[in-house]
Design a protein around this motif. Structure first.
Motif, PDB file in Angstrom:
ATOM      1  N   LYS A  13       1.386   4.701   1.600  1.00 50.85           N
ATOM      2  CA  LYS A  13       0.934   5.252   3.111  1.00 50.85           C
ATOM      3  C   LYS A  13       1.728   6.561   2.964  1.00 50.85           C
ATOM      4  CE  LYS A  13      -0.305   1.179   5.493  1.00 50.85           C
ATOM      5  NZ  LYS A  13      -1.834   1.592   5.830  1.00 50.85           N
ATOM      6  N   LYS A  53       0.603  -1.124  -0.119  1.00 53.34           N
ATOM      7  CA  LYS A  53      -0.055  -0.132   0.015  1.00 53.34           C
ATOM      8  C   LYS A  53       0.970   1.081  -0.154  1.00 53.34           C
ATOM      9  CE  LYS A  53      -3.932  -1.653   2.453  1.00 53.34           C
ATOM     10  NZ  LYS A  53      -4.946  -1.411   3.584  1.00 53.34           N
ATOM     11  N   ASP A  63      -4.643   2.400  -1.566  1.00 52.89           N
ATOM     12  CA  ASP A  63      -4.455   1.022  -1.529  1.00 52.89           C
ATOM     13  C   ASP A  63      -3.798   0.409  -2.572  1.00 52.89           C
ATOM     14  OD1 ASP A  63      -7.486   0.493   0.115  1.00 52.89           O
ATOM     15  OD2 ASP A  63      -5.747   0.935   0.921  1.00 52.89           O
TER      16      ASP A  63
END
Length: 356
Positions: A268, A266, A356
């Motif tokens: 982030k 992912k 995501d």
């Protein structure tokens, strides 16, 4: 144990640059003879050298980097890989634990140990050029500093091919030096070189500066359209150091490409458990270390012999029960995530938007 590239990942594939980067970063820990053999005979690329660089503050050679050129496609690609911290290499540990600040006006505060390893000039800081360096080199009377020597080598090599690009990479300490190399190019407004910088790829990189430095870097990365890919594997403790707290003020910048122990990724803003030490995370980290140990035995059965781990690596996995996150720092998982992990796309602005 792995020296061969994954031949299913070819130039043009989004995985190509990160995969070549981590393999180069891993190889940089080895000696020059092995670097040359692997790059020339296994990768079929042109070896440009593994060099030792002088640290004026420690008064010894403390920094290493390997360079090579992939000429298999046009435009060709030059890779600069800084060596990280070897477990028994005291000089690199000195750079890591030097937590003093180096304050650059207009840029912010930066980890002084990393800057010294990169070639910070004593006592004048970062002049754009070192006076009389060329003449002194001809007489073999000067020490070579990482930033200045690599910058000049890149200019010479890139000038021979209009379309050629380069990437800078490193694992651990090497990752810190890679992004700081780009920061000094920004400082010196090296526009011609920055236009040819395809990206900076770091793996398990520690924090390198304060919030002001992060803001400076984000503006420059956007201005010069330089991509910065900071990979973090699961519970790796090094990206969570030095602390981002009220005492030390170290902060990451840009997006984090975070992968869990299943190599699912992912994008982030920050890796989970950003300062590593937390009672809430102790049990999950120990359980994850147990999973990683079990995975060491079964991954080669599932994915092939390339994923077989040595007994030494398996023993190192057991360290994860005592110091969760230390065994996750080795290059093996970073190689795996570039081969087996999902392909991630950074936010176009590189401002840390969560995806995501």
């Amino acid at each position: 144990m792995r020296v061969d590239l994954d031949r299913t990942i070819k130039m043009g594939d989004r995985r190509y640059s990160p995969h070549v980067s981590i393999m180069a970063a891993k190889l940089s820990y080895e000696n020059e003879a092995l670097n040359k053999t692997v790059i020339q005979h296994h990768w079929q690329m042109h070896f440009l050298g593994l060099q030792n660089f002088w640290n004026a503050y420690e008064e010894q050679y403390s920094t290493q980097a390997t360079m090579f050129q992939d000429k298999t496609d046009d435009p060709n690609l030059i890779v600069v890989a800084f060596r990280g911290t070897g477990p028994f290499y005291a000089n690199a540990w000195i750079s890591d634990i030097d937590l003093s600040w180096y304050d650059l006006e207009g840029m912010g505060k930066i980890h002084a140990g990393f800057m010294k390893a990169l070639g910070l000039q004593k006592p004048i800081g970062w002049p754009k050029d070192i006076i009389n360096q060329e003449a002194q080199e001809q007489n073999n009377t000067t020490k070579q500093f990482a930033y200045y020597k690599i910058r000049e080598d890149l200019k010479k090599i890139l000038s021979k091919s209009e379309k050629a690009k380069f990437i800078v990479t490193g694992h651990s300490l090497g990752g810190a030096l890679a992004i700081l190399f780009a920061s000094v190019l920004f400082l010196h407004e090296e526009e011609w070189l920055l236009d040819k910088l395809e990206g900076v790829y770091t793996f398990g990189q520690p924090r390198v500066g304060d919030e002001q430095f992060g803001n400076f870097m984000m503006k420059k990365l956007k201005k010069f359209d330089v991509k910065y890919f900071r990979y973090v594997y699961c519970n790796d403790m090094v990206p969570r150091l030095p602390y981002d707290d009220k005492t030390l003020f170290f902060k990451h910048f840009g997006s984090c490409l975070y992968y869990n122990s299943l190599y699912k990724g992912k994008v982030k803003e920050e890796e989970p458990n950003k300062n590593y030490f937390s009672l809430l995370w102790v049990l999950p980290k120990v359980l994850n270390a147990a999973f990683e140990l079990i995975r060491s035995f079964i991954l080669s059965w599932l994915k092939g012999s390339d994923y077989e781990q040595s007994w030494l690596e398996i023993i190192f996995r057991m360290v994860g029960f005592v110091i969760p996150g230390l065994s996750a720092h080795g290059p093996v998982d970073y190689v795996n995530l570039t081969r087996l992990g999902s392909t991630l796309h950074l936010p176009q602005s590189q401002e840390g938007l969560k995806h995501d």
